[in-house]
Structure formats: C-alpha cells, structure tokens
Motif scaffolding. Structure first.
Motif, short mmCIF file in Angstrom:
data_model
loop_
_atom_site.label_atom_id
_atom_site.label_comp_id
_atom_site.label_asym_id
_atom_site.label_seq_id
_atom_site.Cartn_x
_atom_site.Cartn_y
_atom_site.Cartn_z
N VAL A 115 -16.38 -3.81 26.69
CA VAL A 115 -16.04 -2.84 25.65
C VAL A 115 -14.71 -3.15 24.96
CG1 VAL A 115 -17.38 -0.93 26.59
CG2 VAL A 115 -15.05 -1.31 27.40
N LYS A 116 -13.85 -3.90 25.58
CA LYS A 116 -12.54 -4.20 24.97
C LYS A 116 -12.67 -5.17 23.80
CE LYS A 116 -9.90 -3.35 29.14
NZ LYS A 116 -9.14 -3.92 30.23
N THR A 117 -13.68 -6.02 23.80
CA THR A 117 -13.82 -7.02 22.73
C THR A 117 -14.85 -6.63 21.67
OG1 THR A 117 -15.46 -8.22 24.03
CG2 THR A 117 -13.17 -8.93 24.25
N ILE A 118 -15.45 -5.46 21.76
CA ILE A 118 -16.48 -4.94 20.86
C ILE A 118 -17.74 -5.81 20.91
CG2 ILE A 118 -17.11 -4.24 18.52
CD1 ILE A 118 -14.17 -3.63 18.04
N LEU A 119 -17.64 -7.07 20.53
CA LEU A 119 -18.78 -7.98 20.63
C LEU A 119 -18.59 -8.87 21.86
CD1 LEU A 119 -19.11 -9.13 16.92
CD2 LEU A 119 -20.57 -7.51 18.13
N PRO A 120 -19.67 -9.19 22.54
CA PRO A 120 -19.51 -10.07 23.71
C PRO A 120 -19.05 -11.47 23.29
CG PRO A 120 -21.83 -9.65 23.28
CD PRO A 120 -21.05 -8.80 22.34
N PRO A 121 -18.06 -12.05 23.98
CA PRO A 121 -17.60 -13.39 23.62
C PRO A 121 -18.71 -14.43 23.83
CG PRO A 121 -16.30 -12.48 25.44
CD PRO A 121 -17.32 -11.48 25.08
N HIS A 122 -18.66 -15.50 23.04
CA HIS A 122 -19.68 -16.55 23.09
C HIS A 122 -19.73 -17.20 24.48
CE1 HIS A 122 -22.51 -19.32 21.27
NE2 HIS A 122 -21.88 -20.32 21.89
N ALA A 123 -18.58 -17.29 25.14
CA ALA A 123 -18.55 -17.89 26.48
C ALA A 123 -19.31 -17.03 27.48
CB ALA A 123 -17.11 -18.05 26.93
N LEU A 124 -19.31 -15.72 27.27
CA LEU A 124 -20.03 -14.82 28.17
C LEU A 124 -21.53 -14.89 27.91
CD1 LEU A 124 -19.58 -12.65 30.34
CD2 LEU A 124 -19.52 -10.97 28.51
N CYS A 125 -21.90 -14.80 26.61
CA CYS A 125 -23.31 -14.89 26.23
C CYS A 125 -23.37 -15.04 24.71
CB CYS A 125 -24.05 -13.63 26.67
SG CYS A 125 -25.83 -13.73 26.43
N LEU B 9 -24.49 -14.59 20.88
CA LEU B 9 -24.98 -13.37 20.23
C LEU B 9 -26.50 -13.33 20.09
CD1 LEU B 9 -22.40 -12.60 17.40
CD2 LEU B 9 -22.70 -11.44 19.56
N ASN B 10 -27.11 -14.48 19.82
CA ASN B 10 -28.57 -14.45 19.63
C ASN B 10 -29.32 -14.34 20.96
OD1 ASN B 10 -27.82 -17.02 20.35
ND2 ASN B 10 -29.38 -18.03 19.13
N ASP B 11 -28.61 -14.48 22.08
CA ASP B 11 -29.24 -14.30 23.40
C ASP B 11 -28.84 -12.99 24.07
OD1 ASP B 11 -30.65 -16.71 23.39
OD2 ASP B 11 -28.88 -17.83 24.06
N ALA B 12 -27.88 -12.28 23.51
CA ALA B 12 -27.40 -11.03 24.11
C ALA B 12 -28.32 -9.88 23.74
CB ALA B 12 -25.98 -10.74 23.64
N ARG B 13 -28.66 -9.06 24.72
CA ARG B 13 -29.51 -7.89 24.50
C ARG B 13 -28.76 -6.67 25.03
NH1 ARG B 13 -31.75 -11.68 22.33
NH2 ARG B 13 -33.90 -12.31 22.61
N TRP B 14 -28.82 -5.59 24.24
CA TRP B 14 -28.18 -4.34 24.66
C TRP B 14 -28.96 -3.19 24.06
CZ3 TRP B 14 -25.18 -0.59 21.85
CH2 TRP B 14 -24.55 0.34 22.67
N GLY B 15 -29.34 -2.25 24.87
CA GLY B 15 -30.11 -1.11 24.39
C GLY B 15 -31.60 -1.36 24.46
N ARG B 16 -32.08 -2.37 23.78
CA ARG B 16 -33.50 -2.76 23.76
C ARG B 16 -33.61 -4.26 23.98
NH1 ARG B 16 -35.05 1.74 24.68
NH2 ARG B 16 -35.06 3.36 23.13
N ASN C 133 -31.74 -8.64 19.45
CA ASN C 133 -30.55 -9.39 19.85
C ASN C 133 -29.37 -8.96 18.98
OD1 ASN C 133 -30.60 -10.85 17.41
ND2 ASN C 133 -31.84 -12.45 18.31
N PHE C 134 -28.17 -9.28 19.43
CA PHE C 134 -26.96 -8.84 18.74
C PHE C 134 -26.87 -9.40 17.33
CE2 PHE C 134 -23.59 -6.31 20.46
CZ PHE C 134 -24.05 -6.02 21.73
N GLN C 135 -27.28 -10.63 17.14
CA GLN C 135 -27.19 -11.25 15.83
C GLN C 135 -28.01 -10.45 14.81
OE1 GLN C 135 -28.13 -15.36 16.13
NE2 GLN C 135 -26.71 -15.93 14.52
N SER C 136 -29.24 -10.13 15.16
CA SER C 136 -30.10 -9.35 14.27
C SER C 136 -29.53 -7.96 14.05
CB SER C 136 -31.51 -9.21 14.85
OG SER C 136 -32.06 -10.47 15.07
#
Length: 160
Positions: A64-74, A76-83, A87-90
């Motif tokens: 939550v501190k970085t708003i968007l997950p850092p690329h090293a963590l995951c 954006l096109n592979d990150a899923r949140w909520g559903r 993906n985050f990019q979309s």
C-alpha cells in the motif's frame, strides 16, 4: 446514571482499543497472504489485502505504500487484485480512459452551459432593448399629440 469520573476515562479506553485494533489489522494480513502461496488466484484474492502474481503463482500482501506494486515484486501485466481476470495494466488503462472521458464531458458541459447562458442573456438584452425602443416611440407619439393639442388650444383662444 453515569458519573463524571467514569466519562473521563472512557475516551482513553476507546483510544487504546482503537490503536490495538489498528495494530492487529496491519499485522494479521501479512501472515495470512503469505500462507496462501501455492494455492489458486481465487483463493488468494478472497482476502482484500492480498495480491496474486500470475507469473510466480505467489500470494503477496499488497504494497500500500507504493500504490502500484513494484516491477521487482510482480510485473503489472501479471499482477491480479480484486478479480483474477483483470490485470493491473488493463485496470490502469481503463481507469485513465474513463477519467479522461469524464474530464472531457465535464469540460464540454461547462462550455455549453457558459455559451448557452451567454446566448440567453444576449436574447434577453435584445428583447429588453426592443421593448424600451417601443416604449420610447409611444412616449414620443404622446408628446407630439400633446403638443398638437396645446397648439390647437392656443390658436383657438389666441394665446400664441
């Protein structure tokens, strides 16, 4: 009936309970999200504070501190949140488009309202000017009639 002394201690007790609840909430999800590693995306995202990384198949506590997950963590096109199917990019692109459409619609409405208001006041001003000119014309006619009548009376009685 409550005593004044018991009311003084009540805010302090409520404050301590609130702070304790906040610390309990911030510490618990970190443990819960990591325990969902190796499960499915649906299982991970049942917890609102968790983020699923499709690439690594890991359940991570949402940063939550970085708003968007850092690329090293995951990424954006592979990150899923909520559903799992979004993906985050979309999500970011869709939110930017919707936000842009809302801003453009607001500006168009603002422009139209100001333009229409100006046109309305111009019409109103023209109508009032026509009315004023009409009244001035009638007033001048009455003055001319009165002058003619006065001249007739003067000539009739010879006072000119």
């Amino acid at each position: 009936m409550m005593d004044l002394r018991s009311l003084v201690g009540l805010p302090a007790v409520l404050l301590l309970l609130g702070v304790g609840a906040v610390f309990a909430q911030t510490a618990a999800p970190k443990i819960v999200c990591e325990t969902k590693n190796g499960t499915s995306c649906e299982e991970c995202l049942k917890i609102v504070t968790c983020l699923w990384c499709q690439k690594t198949k890991m359940c991570i506590t949402y940063p939550v501190k970085t708003i968007l997950p850092p690329h090293a963590l995951c990424p954006l096109n592979d990150a899923r949140w909520g559903r799992c199917w979004v993906n985050f990019q979309s999500l970011i692109i869709a939110m930017a488009v919707v936000g842009g459409v809302i801003i453009i619609a607001f500006l168009v409405c603002l422009f139209c309202c100001c333009k229409c208001e100006h046109i309305g006041s111009t019409r109103f001003d023209a109508k009032m000017e026509r009315r004023t000119n009409k009244m001035k014309g009638k007033q001048e006619e009455r003055k001319a009639e009165m002058k003619m009548r006065h001249e007739e009376i003067r000539t009739k009685y010879g006072t000119t």
